[in-house]
Design an enzyme around this catalytic site. Structure first.
Site, mmCIF file in Angstrom:
data_model
loop_
_atom_site.group_PDB
_atom_site.id
_atom_site.type_symbol
_atom_site.label_atom_id
_atom_site.label_comp_id
_atom_site.label_asym_id
_atom_site.label_seq_id
_atom_site.Cartn_x
_atom_site.Cartn_y
_atom_site.Cartn_z
ATOM 1 N N GLU A 48 -6.653 4.296 -0.691
ATOM 2 C CA GLU A 48 -7.357 2.477 -0.634
ATOM 3 C C GLU A 48 -8.318 2.748 0.212
ATOM 4 O O GLU A 48 -7.720 2.307 1.761
ATOM 5 C CB GLU A 48 -6.080 1.374 -0.232
ATOM 6 C CG GLU A 48 -6.608 0.068 -0.926
ATOM 7 C CD GLU A 48 -5.508 -0.569 -0.645
ATOM 8 O OE1 GLU A 48 -5.740 -1.727 -1.870
ATOM 9 O OE2 GLU A 48 -4.651 -0.378 0.008
ATOM 10 N N ALA A 70 2.034 0.573 5.338
ATOM 11 C CA ALA A 70 2.399 1.501 3.849
ATOM 12 C C ALA A 70 1.228 1.789 3.132
ATOM 13 O O ALA A 70 0.500 1.025 3.163
ATOM 14 C CB ALA A 70 3.710 1.422 3.273
ATOM 15 N N GLU A 112 6.042 -2.520 -0.737
ATOM 16 C CA GLU A 112 5.292 -1.642 -1.371
ATOM 17 C C GLU A 112 5.894 -0.818 -2.736
ATOM 18 O O GLU A 112 5.739 -0.768 -4.043
ATOM 19 C CB GLU A 112 5.230 -0.260 -0.820
ATOM 20 C CG GLU A 112 5.025 0.041 0.668
ATOM 21 C CD GLU A 112 3.268 -0.878 0.698
ATOM 22 O OE1 GLU A 112 2.985 -0.445 -0.107
ATOM 23 O OE2 GLU A 112 2.869 -1.498 1.289
ATOM 24 N N GLU A 136 -1.825 -8.150 -2.850
ATOM 25 C CA GLU A 136 -1.196 -8.069 -1.575
ATOM 26 C C GLU A 136 0.161 -9.069 -1.682
ATOM 27 O O GLU A 136 0.448 -8.541 -0.968
ATOM 28 C CB GLU A 136 -2.497 -8.060 -0.430
ATOM 29 C CG GLU A 136 -2.747 -6.437 -0.629
ATOM 30 C CD GLU A 136 -2.195 -5.245 -0.531
ATOM 31 O OE1 GLU A 136 -0.838 -5.395 -0.375
ATOM 32 O OE2 GLU A 136 -3.510 -4.467 -0.660
#
Length: 868
Positions: free
Chosen positions: A131, A266, A300, A322
């Site tokens: 990403e 992470a 996550e 997010e």
């Protein structure tokens, strides 16, 4: 020339033209121990919707391309490969097959396929980080989230190594690992983790479901891996998310891999989450660290549904990815009956909200739903708006529509869009259906505008202290200079908390003397427009403290009325509940940053209340904030006296703290960060060599390094002592700590050496570069650092254009002369911004740093005025 950028318009055109079916990826990593490059062979099957002859391109960042074969025809790499793209001319309507053979490079920047050699065992360890746009560093790919496909990896690895990917790990044949194809996912969440990793395995089982669980780390960290605690949090997440989402975990297994030199916290690779291995704690840490790690684990895991199963169409909805993961991870910690952290919303208010408020007052502030025109835009948008403000506003949305209605809408959303791509409107439509609320105006006010509202109480009482009038005034302050947009009043769903001092306990509590059913201590209401009347309070006796936005339901700055502020100043540590304390602490810090509360008065407030603060996360935040306030926001003429007062307090609290407690460790670290007199430095020295002890305080590896780094920064320790400490800790972490200590030394030679290693050379790995920058910048070394202000502006543009994004951003932000709080620094920055013609991303980062200096100057003037 596109360089390595990709515009939204190009991505939209490509998505209209193509539908990608599958990738077959063969990687020869047998030479990974030596490094260099590796062979990458990609076969992509995709369909074209246009007639024969259409053109497109596929993305690849590689030192060399050897073969490009499109539908059986060989294309000359010299003609079709340039920058980060392979041109694909003469496409066929319907099915096309592309094969690309390339040499790709291992990296040491944390982007693409990162390679790290552990100094403990001299073994190489690899992991991917893709990403935003870095799958193309490992295989040829259509690098955009809405071109989902299946991925089948075949990997050759050295003897004795393990290979982990998104699909279940197969048995290798002659050191070749052939994975089954993944479900349809985006390129950026594919993953490979390769090396002689240590592993622990378990399973999540409930109601006939069985999901294999794995935890991995380097063998040199295995003795510190508390896998039982990590599995416990993971199982709680599985249980809570599957109930709330009403959708079974969508992948075949769930591995969590603690990897070295990781840039972020992470990464939500589908079924193979990578996590920074600093979360495997080698030394004692406070419970706040375990809470942060648990939130990361849950964040996550939530992404497996929101982000991986259902993925944004383009990066303008990154915030929703997010924010949703952050909101639901905190909610899980707060609500799961077996959670160790039911106070997680206090931590959220204390840390994430503070980050959001800071980011939202920078000239780069932007709507939550940001305009992302290209990859350069998104790479600098992993910020406090995207994560923290977005999550705060989701919490407000839950309060606005109702929690049950919110999760009912989420359930419908997952069922409707599984393995597909969506826009924000898809989620809002589902929530409108379940809640009956029209969210279009809410979305426009909250998601499409920038800035923070301020909420103030307006209260009138009679001679007997009975409330005769109560209203809430909402303000929309001007946006920071340079920010786009207009100030906006918004609808807020908030609670008003009414607090009294309980005579028996001495605590500030709600609902004193009145049954809670009557609602005396808390009123929940909608605030909209400039002034909102609260008639429920009229006729009641005025409480000691009236706290707006109690329970932290909305996102707004809160101010106390004069009487409440005076009472809180004397009793801030007396709130029975941690959340109102955190809200009041946050308000005081916000006022300090806004130059409405002098730094010296903030110090006094903290010293008066921190001894009563039981929440260790709040204590550690206050410690950091006080140090920052004195270093940057205090009148320079008063700074040394304030530092002396704070340092004396840290040592007193250290000696008074309960032996072996988290508070004792936190105060030891706070003292180490600021010790300055010969006598205080003698204490650090004596604790290091064991000639002095403090009951319960274990001076373990990480605490030793904190002491060593401070002693190096003040000139007590030099190379011999630093090298001696590294001999005790010849690990990757020890290497980073030693690099920080060397760069922290207060000599011209040490600074020149550190600067050269970061700026003049590009050889340092990401984590070591970060460590050097952290040591180089010391707030009490302004004089020796002064020459580097001009040097920064001389090199930063070239650095930005020649280094990878992560490495360049570390330098652009970390080496900005933020400790030189002066008009001269602002003038130099303005001159550079006017003449250097930086691209938008670099301009944003430098402008944000400039805003910090400008804010510090205002605060210093306010502190000086308070001392007159």
């Amino acid at each position: 020339m596109p360089g390595t950028n990709l515009t939204r318009e190009e991505a939209q055109q490509r998505a209209q033209l193509l539908a990608v079916e599958s990738y077959g990826i063969e990687l020869d990593l047998s030479g990974a121990q030596e490094g260099g490059t590796y062979r990458s062979v990609t076969t992509v099957r995709f369909d074209v919707r246009a007639e024969n002859g259409a053109e497109s391109f596929i993305d690849l960042v590689a030192p060399a391309v050897h073969e490009v074969t499109l539908n059986g025809d060989s294309l000359d790499p010299a003609e079709v490969f340039a920058d980060s793209r392979i041109a694909l001319p003469g496409l066929l309507q319907g099915r096309n097959i592309l094969r690309v053979v390339a040499d790709c490079a291992y990296t040491n920047t944390g982007e693409g396929l990162h390679r790290f050699v552990d100094p403990v065992d001299d073994q190489a360890y690899l992991y991917t980080q893709f990403e935003v746009p870095d799958a193309r560093r490992v295989f040829a790919s259509f690098e955009q989230p809405d071109l989902k496909a299946t991925f089948q990896f075949t990997v050759r690895a050295p003897e004795g190594w393990t290979v982990i990917s998104n699909s279940p790990t197969p048995e290798p044949q002659d050191n070749v690992w052939e994975f089954e194809p993944t479900p349809r996912i985006s390129t950026y969440i594919t993953a490979l983790i390769v090396g002689p990793y240590h592993s622990v395995h378990s399973v999540y089982e409930k109601d006939g479901q069985s999901v294999p669980l794995g935890i991995y780390c380097r063998p040199s960290l295995a003795e510190y891996l508390d896998s039982d605690a990590i599995f416990e949090v993971t199982r709680q997440g599985f249980e809570w998310f599957q109930e709330k989402f009403d959708y079974a975990y969508p992948f075949k297994k769930y591995d969590q891999l603690f990897v070295p030199e990781f840039n972020a916290g992470a990464m939500e690779n589908a079924g193979a989450v990578t996590i920074r291995d600093q979360y495997v704690y080698r030394s004692k840490v406070t419970d706040a660290a375990y809470e942060t790690r648990a939130e990361t684990i849950l964040h996550e895991l939530a992404h497996m549904w929101f982000g991986d199963l259902v993925t944004m169409e383009w990066w303008n909805d990154l915030w929703l990815n997010e924010s949703f993961a952050t909101y639901t991870s905190i909610a899980c910690q707060a609500a799961h009956p077996e959670s160790r952290w039911p106070h997680s919303w206090t931590t959220f208010a204390n840390s994430m909200k503070t980050w959001a408020y800071r980011q939202d007052q920078l000239p780069s502030t932007h709507p939550i739903m940001a305009e992302i025109n290209d990859l350069d835009d998104v790479l600098v948008n992993f910020d406090g708006i995207t994560y923290a403000k977005g999550a705060s506003v989701l919490k407000q949305l839950v309060a606005y529509v109702g929690e049950d209605e919110f999760f009912s809408g989420v359930q419908a959303y997952f069922k409707a869009h599984a393995y597909g791509n969506t826009r924000l409107s898809d989620l809002l439509g589902a929530l409108e259906t379940t809640s009956g609320r029209d969210l279009k105006s809410w979305s426009k006010a909250w998601l499409e505008t920038a800035g923070i509202n301020v909420l103030r109480p307006e209260i009138e009482t009679d001679g007997n202290g009975v409330v005769t009038s109560f209203s809430i005034r909402q303000e929309a302050p001007a946006l920071p200079a340079g920010a786009k947009g207009e100030p906006t009043l918004r609808p807020h769903r908030i609670a008003v908390g009414l607090y009294e001092l309980d005579a028996d306990s001495g605590k500030l509590v709600r609902d004193v003397g009145v049954p809670p059913a009557e609602g005396w201590g808390r009123i929940e209401l909608d605030v909209d427009g400039e002034l909102t009347a609260v008639p429920q309070l009229v006729g009641r006796r005025r409480p000691a403290v009236i706290l707006l936005n109690d329970d932290d339901l909305s996102y707004a700055k809160v101010r106390l009325d004069e009487q409440s502020l005076a009472f809180v100043t004397e009793h801030l540590g007396d709130f029975e509940s941690s959340l109102p304390r955190a809200l009041c602490w946050a308000s005081a810090w916000d006022m300090t940053r806004d130059a409405q509360l002098a730094a010296r008065d903030y110090l006094s407030l903290v010293l008066s209340g921190i001894g009563k603060e039981s929440d260790i996360g709040v204590v550690q935040s206050l410690q950091r904030q006080v140090k920052l306030a004195i270093d940057l926001y205090a009148d320079p003429a008063a700074r040394e006296a304030l530092l002396a007062r704070w340092t004396d307090a840290t040592l007193a609290h250290l000696r008074a703290a309960a032996p072996g407690s988290d508070h004792q460790l936190a105060w030891a670290r706070a003292f180490a960060a600021t010790a300055r007199t010969p006598e205080q430095l003698d204490v650090l020295d004596a604790l290091l060599d064991g000639s002095q002890t403090i009951e319960g305080l274990v001076v373990d590896t990480e605490l030793r390094w904190a002491f060593v780094q401070r002693l190096a920064a003040v000139g007590r320790f030099d190379e011999a002592e630093i090298a001696g400490e590294y001999d005790r800790d010849r690990t990757a972490a020890g290497e980073r700590h030693a690099a920080t200590a060397r760069a922290a030394r207060p000599t011209e030679e040490a600074k020149a050496e550190a600067w050269a290693s970061v700026v003049d050379s590009d050889k340092l790995p990401n984590a070591v570069q970060e460590a050097v920058i952290g040591g180089f910048v010391q707030t009490d070394q302004r004089e020796v650092l002064a020459p580097y202000a001009d040097r920064y502006f001389e090199v930063v543009k070239d650095i930005w254009e020649s280094r990878s994004h992560e490495m360049a951003q570390q330098i652009a932000v970390g080496l900005y002369p933020m400790v030189q709080v002066s008009q001269e620094t602002l003038d130099k920055t303005d001159a550079w911004l006017a003449s250097a013609e930086p691209n938008a991303a670099l301009r944003r980062l430098v402008s944000e740093s400039r805003a910090g200096v400008e804010r510090a100057l205002r605060a210093q003037r306010a502190d000086a005025a308070a001392g007159e």
